[in-house]
Design a protein around this motif. Structure first.
Motif, PDB file in Angstrom:
ATOM      1  N   LYS A  14      71.852  42.199  32.414  1.00  0.00           N
ATOM      2  CA  LYS A  14      73.022  42.882  32.118  1.00  0.00           C
ATOM      3  C   LYS A  14      73.975  42.165  31.004  1.00  0.00           C
ATOM      4  CE  LYS A  14      74.791  44.928  35.709  1.00  0.00           C
ATOM      5  NZ  LYS A  14      75.481  46.126  36.551  1.00  0.00           N
ATOM      6  N   LYS A  15      74.403  41.101  31.293  1.00  0.00           N
ATOM      7  CA  LYS A  15      75.109  40.077  30.867  1.00  0.00           C
ATOM      8  C   LYS A  15      74.665  39.898  29.249  1.00  0.00           C
ATOM      9  CE  LYS A  15      77.362  35.666  30.197  1.00  0.00           C
ATOM     10  NZ  LYS A  15      77.505  34.244  30.702  1.00  0.00           N
ATOM     11  N   GLU A  16      73.010  39.929  29.212  1.00  0.00           N
ATOM     12  CA  GLU A  16      72.557  39.666  28.041  1.00  0.00           C
ATOM     13  C   GLU A  16      72.595  41.128  27.248  1.00  0.00           C
ATOM     14  OE1 GLU A  16      67.907  38.619  26.591  1.00  0.00           O
ATOM     15  OE2 GLU A  16      68.320  38.497  28.475  1.00  0.00           O
ATOM     16  N   ALA A  17      72.535  42.087  27.932  1.00  0.00           N
ATOM     17  CA  ALA A  17      72.485  43.226  27.246  1.00  0.00           C
ATOM     18  C   ALA A  17      73.715  43.579  26.625  1.00  0.00           C
ATOM     19  CB  ALA A  17      72.042  44.285  28.221  1.00  0.00           C
ATOM     20  N   ARG A  18      74.755  43.370  27.434  1.00  0.00           N
ATOM     21  CA  ARG A  18      76.249  43.407  26.740  1.00  0.00           C
ATOM     22  C   ARG A  18      76.629  42.761  25.517  1.00  0.00           C
ATOM     23  NH1 ARG A  18      77.428  43.817  32.561  1.00  0.00           N
ATOM     24  NH2 ARG A  18      77.814  41.773  32.576  1.00  0.00           N
ATOM     25  N   GLU A  19      76.148  41.582  25.502  1.00  0.00           N
ATOM     26  CA  GLU A  19      75.974  40.623  24.307  1.00  0.00           C
ATOM     27  C   GLU A  19      75.359  41.365  23.019  1.00  0.00           C
ATOM     28  OE1 GLU A  19      74.495  36.916  25.716  1.00  0.00           O
ATOM     29  OE2 GLU A  19      76.188  36.558  26.634  1.00  0.00           O
ATOM     30  N   ALA A  30      74.114  52.135   9.813  1.00  0.00           N
ATOM     31  CA  ALA A  30      72.608  51.746   9.894  1.00  0.00           C
ATOM     32  C   ALA A  30      71.696  52.033   8.879  1.00  0.00           C
ATOM     33  CB  ALA A  30      72.173  52.014  11.355  1.00  0.00           C
ATOM     34  N   SER A  31      71.026  51.083   8.211  1.00  0.00           N
ATOM     35  CA  SER A  31      69.836  51.139   7.169  1.00  0.00           C
ATOM     36  C   SER A  31      68.810  51.296   7.957  1.00  0.00           C
ATOM     37  CB  SER A  31      69.969  50.267   6.354  1.00  0.00           C
ATOM     38  OG  SER A  31      69.504  49.065   6.794  1.00  0.00           O
ATOM     39  N   ARG A  32      67.740  51.701   7.331  1.00  0.00           N
ATOM     40  CA  ARG A  32      66.345  51.453   8.115  1.00  0.00           C
ATOM     41  C   ARG A  32      66.027  50.163   8.775  1.00  0.00           C
ATOM     42  NH1 ARG A  32      60.923  50.637   4.561  1.00  0.00           N
ATOM     43  NH2 ARG A  32      61.882  48.579   4.778  1.00  0.00           N
ATOM     44  N   ASN A  33      66.180  49.085   7.796  1.00  0.00           N
ATOM     45  CA  ASN A  33      65.923  47.775   8.394  1.00  0.00           C
ATOM     46  C   ASN A  33      66.886  47.454   9.609  1.00  0.00           C
ATOM     47  OD1 ASN A  33      64.011  47.469   6.577  1.00  0.00           O
ATOM     48  ND2 ASN A  33      65.142  46.127   5.179  1.00  0.00           N
ATOM     49  N   GLU A  34      68.156  47.748   9.412  1.00  0.00           N
ATOM     50  CA  GLU A  34      69.078  47.470  10.657  1.00  0.00           C
ATOM     51  C   GLU A  34      68.564  48.356  11.889  1.00  0.00           C
ATOM     52  OE1 GLU A  34      73.331  46.502   8.753  1.00  0.00           O
ATOM     53  OE2 GLU A  34      72.516  48.583   8.589  1.00  0.00           O
ATOM     54  N   LEU A  35      68.058  49.789  11.620  1.00  0.00           N
ATOM     55  CA  LEU A  35      67.715  50.466  12.846  1.00  0.00           C
ATOM     56  C   LEU A  35      66.215  49.870  13.414  1.00  0.00           C
ATOM     57  CD1 LEU A  35      68.137  54.195  12.033  1.00  0.00           C
ATOM     58  CD2 LEU A  35      69.100  52.971  13.870  1.00  0.00           C
ATOM     59  N   ARG A  36      65.357  49.380  12.338  1.00  0.00           N
ATOM     60  CA  ARG A  36      64.208  48.773  13.048  1.00  0.00           C
ATOM     61  C   ARG A  36      64.486  47.386  13.590  1.00  0.00           C
ATOM     62  NH1 ARG A  36      59.370  46.877   8.867  1.00  0.00           N
ATOM     63  NH2 ARG A  36      61.288  45.996   7.712  1.00  0.00           N
ATOM     64  N   LYS A  37      65.411  46.691  12.973  1.00  0.00           N
ATOM     65  CA  LYS A  37      65.696  45.486  13.968  1.00  0.00           C
ATOM     66  C   LYS A  37      66.312  45.785  15.196  1.00  0.00           C
ATOM     67  CE  LYS A  37      68.514  41.334  13.566  1.00  0.00           C
ATOM     68  NZ  LYS A  37      69.559  40.362  12.909  1.00  0.00           N
ATOM     69  N   ALA A  38      67.015  46.736  15.381  1.00  0.00           N
ATOM     70  CA  ALA A  38      67.620  46.976  16.443  1.00  0.00           C
ATOM     71  C   ALA A  38      66.658  47.571  17.625  1.00  0.00           C
ATOM     72  CB  ALA A  38      68.795  48.093  16.115  1.00  0.00           C
ATOM     73  N   LEU A  39      65.891  48.343  17.221  1.00  0.00           N
ATOM     74  CA  LEU A  39      64.813  48.772  18.037  1.00  0.00           C
ATOM     75  C   LEU A  39      63.992  47.794  18.443  1.00  0.00           C
ATOM     76  CD1 LEU A  39      63.273  51.114  19.391  1.00  0.00           C
ATOM     77  CD2 LEU A  39      61.968  51.403  17.344  1.00  0.00           C
ATOM     78  N   ILE A  40      63.701  46.734  17.624  1.00  0.00           N
ATOM     79  CA  ILE A  40      62.812  45.656  18.200  1.00  0.00           C
ATOM     80  C   ILE A  40      63.627  44.746  18.932  1.00  0.00           C
ATOM     81  CG2 ILE A  40      61.948  43.197  17.229  1.00  0.00           C
ATOM     82  CD1 ILE A  40      61.265  44.910  14.594  1.00  0.00           C
ATOM     83  N   GLU A  41      64.844  44.417  18.940  1.00  0.00           N
ATOM     84  CA  GLU A  41      65.749  43.778  19.795  1.00  0.00           C
ATOM     85  C   GLU A  41      65.915  44.517  21.273  1.00  0.00           C
ATOM     86  OE1 GLU A  41      68.873  41.697  16.711  1.00  0.00           O
ATOM     87  OE2 GLU A  41      69.320  43.687  17.450  1.00  0.00           O
ATOM     88  N   LEU A  42      65.984  45.783  21.249  1.00  0.00           N
ATOM     89  CA  LEU A  42      66.327  46.539  22.314  1.00  0.00           C
ATOM     90  C   LEU A  42      64.863  46.612  23.101  1.00  0.00           C
ATOM     91  CD1 LEU A  42      68.288  49.551  21.014  1.00  0.00           C
ATOM     92  CD2 LEU A  42      69.018  48.128  22.892  1.00  0.00           C
ATOM     93  N   ASP A  43      63.738  46.709  22.436  1.00  0.00           N
ATOM     94  CA  ASP A  43      62.529  46.693  23.110  1.00  0.00           C
ATOM     95  C   ASP A  43      62.290  45.362  23.826  1.00  0.00           C
ATOM     96  OD1 ASP A  43      59.362  47.565  23.169  1.00  0.00           O
ATOM     97  OD2 ASP A  43      59.370  45.556  22.318  1.00  0.00           O
ATOM     98  N   ALA A  44      62.516  44.345  23.108  1.00  0.00           N
ATOM     99  CA  ALA A  44      62.656  42.681  23.671  1.00  0.00           C
ATOM    100  C   ALA A  44      63.419  42.723  24.878  1.00  0.00           C
ATOM    101  CB  ALA A  44      62.648  41.839  22.676  1.00  0.00           C
ATOM    102  N   LEU A  45      64.762  43.272  24.644  1.00  0.00           N
ATOM    103  CA  LEU A  45      65.488  43.437  25.873  1.00  0.00           C
ATOM    104  C   LEU A  45      65.097  43.984  27.098  1.00  0.00           C
ATOM    105  CD1 LEU A  45      68.426  42.725  27.007  1.00  0.00           C
ATOM    106  CD2 LEU A  45      68.894  44.983  26.308  1.00  0.00           C
ATOM    107  N   PHE A  46      64.328  45.051  26.893  1.00  0.00           N
ATOM    108  CA  PHE A  46      63.798  45.854  28.132  1.00  0.00           C
ATOM    109  C   PHE A  46      62.600  45.088  28.593  1.00  0.00           C
ATOM    110  CE2 PHE A  46      62.420  49.012  30.753  1.00  0.00           C
ATOM    111  CZ  PHE A  46      63.347  49.999  30.841  1.00  0.00           C
ATOM    112  N   ARG A  47      61.740  44.677  27.825  1.00  0.00           N
ATOM    113  CA  ARG A  47      60.569  43.914  28.280  1.00  0.00           C
ATOM    114  C   ARG A  47      60.918  42.816  28.978  1.00  0.00           C
ATOM    115  NH1 ARG A  47      55.942  45.635  25.895  1.00  0.00           N
ATOM    116  NH2 ARG A  47      56.175  47.133  24.319  1.00  0.00           N
ATOM    117  N   SER A  48      62.084  42.086  28.919  1.00  0.00           N
ATOM    118  CA  SER A  48      62.553  40.823  29.530  1.00  0.00           C
ATOM    119  C   SER A  48      63.401  41.234  30.906  1.00  0.00           C
ATOM    120  CB  SER A  48      63.512  39.987  28.755  1.00  0.00           C
ATOM    121  OG  SER A  48      64.773  40.594  28.306  1.00  0.00           O
TER     122      SER A  48
END
Length: 439
Positions: A14-19, A30-48
């Motif tokens: 949760k600390k990592e998530a808050r950061e 958010a542009s397309r690339n920013e949303l895409r990057k955000a989705l990749i980061e969130l996916d990596a967060l959930f998988r971890s």
């Protein structure tokens, strides 16, 4: 009750998530690339996330996840990434982040006409992944409880790592307009075998170890067989056609390709999306490799894949090949398809394919019932983890079976290890297999 270790791991996550939430909060348009990057980061967060979060996600209904998604519709639509975690339970954390991931996933899909993502943009090197748009919630993977995040977290995109267990992942866009490609219930896969096929090995000795390569084959009826196989594949509207490992010599492969290229242009039968005319021992700049050449239905070569794990036994010795150094994925209209060769996709080896999130694995193979059992175990692992179905086309080793089979075929089963290898026998040079929806 969660153990102290589970609670500690959850609080650290949760600390990592808050950061991450703090960094994403700074995005206001958010542009397309920013949303895409955000989705990749969130996916990596959930998988971890620790196991208690993943267990909680499995118990979430689709109605709850979609309800959580609705909570973010307005902010994502305005280009804001506003979310946070504080004292949530594992269930509420899984629900909140799972809903946010779904909304960004859907937003990018809904804006695809304004924000297209071409295949040249799939590889995002700086984020270490492939980001591949799909055609929607596929029939290959219907989202439902109690599926894991790895099966239903994303519905409209697929994120693959660029490297798995040290092997670079290479994705090739092979999309066509095949009419049945998007409907798995209509899929048919063709398994091609040969009668009276005899391998002609050449042997050598290296440091006292016996080595072999296949220099040729004796297959007097092979030309007639491939004519029948191609004709039946077109008639039955097969998506993919596979021949076994080390059974298709270069000359025979050329005949297969010629049959495809010489089709009547007025022929209304649809060409398959993918053909794998077995494999062969070929000389490359790095030495001899066991190579599969993958073609589209018009006879155009789309990529090559070299076997990673050499075969060995006490009779013939070790397969004298240089191991392949990459994983290959084909992105067709209806599915992401991985390719492996025999022992690459077997429980006796540590295989990178148990970490590859694709819809289908195509595996040319050669072996006995024990080999097929190994394939069944790996196939079960990837089905449970990702929903992947596996199609293995296996020719007997030099120790032939006694039940008159020409080979052993693992079809696209949901429970691939629920049947014996003997039950998977194929006694004809051609057979087409449907997607096993209920098995």
């Amino acid at each position: 009750m969660n153990s102290r270790a589970e609670t500690s791991a959850f609080e650290a996550w949760k600390k990592e998530a808050r950061e991450l939430a703090g960094r994403q909060e700074l995005i206001t348009h958010a542009s397309r690339n920013e949303l895409r990057k955000a989705l990749i980061e969130l996916d990596a967060l959930f998988r971890s996330a620790p196991g208690i979060v993943h267990k909680a996600y499995r118990n979430l209904t689709e109605r709850r996840i979609e309800g959580a998604r609705d909570n973010f519709t307005s902010s994502i639509g305005d280009g804001h990434l506003l979310w946070s975690l504080s004292d949530e339970t594992p269930e509420l954390a899984a629900l909140k982040i799972g809903g946010l991931i779904r909304e960004i996933d859907r937003a990018l899909a809904d804006r695809r006409s304004q924000w297209p993502i071409s295949s040249g943009e799939w590889h995002i090197e700086q984020l270490g992944c492939w980001f591949i748009p799909r055609q929607g919630a596929s029939a290959l993977r219907p989202a439902r409880r109690p599926q894991a995040y790895s099966k239903r977290g994303l519905l409209f995109h697929r994120i693959l790592p660029t490297v798995i267990q040290g092997y670079p992942v290479h994705v090739v866009d092979t999309r066509t307009l095949h009419s049945t490609a998007s409907d798995a219930s209509k899929w048919r896969m063709g398994a091609c075998l040969f009668k009276v096929l005899k391998l002609k090995p050449e042997f050598a000795c290296l440091a006292g170890d016996k080595r072999f390569v296949i220099a040729g084959i004796e297959a007097p009826s092979a030309e007639d067989a491939i004519s029948e196989q191609i004709a039946q594949a077109l008639k039955e509207n097969c998506i993919a056609i596979v021949w076994p490992e080390l059974t298709v010599s270069p000359g025979l492969r050329e005949s297969i390709v010629k049959l495809l290229r010489d089709r009547d242009v007025a022929d209304e039968l649809e060409a398959p999306e993918i053909l794998i005319p077995g494999t062969w021992h070929e000389r490359s700049e790095n030495g001899v490799v066991n190579r599969a050449r993958i073609y589209d239905g018009y006879g155009e070569e789309r990529l090559t894949y070299d076997k990673i794990a050499p075969y060995a036994d006490d009779d013939w010795g070790t397969e004298a090949i240089t191991a392949g150094d990459r994983i290959c994925v084909l992105a067709t209209e209806g599915a992401l398809i991985g390719v492996a060769i025999c022992l690459d996709f077997c429980d006796v080896c540590e295989t990178p394919f148990t970490e590859l999130d694709v819809d289908v694995m195509l595996v040319p193979s050669m072996g006995n019932d024990r080999t097929m059992q190994g394939h069944q175990i790996t196939a079960a692992q990837v089905e449970v983890r990702f929903g992947t179905r596996s199609f293995v086309v296996q020719h007997p080793t030099h120790t032939a079976f006694k039940d008159d089979r020409l080979g052993t075929i693992l079809p696209l089963l949901k429970a691939p290890n629920a049947v014996s290898a003997k039950e998977l026998a194929q006694k004809t040079v051609w057979a087409a297999y449907k997607w096993g929806l209920d098995t």
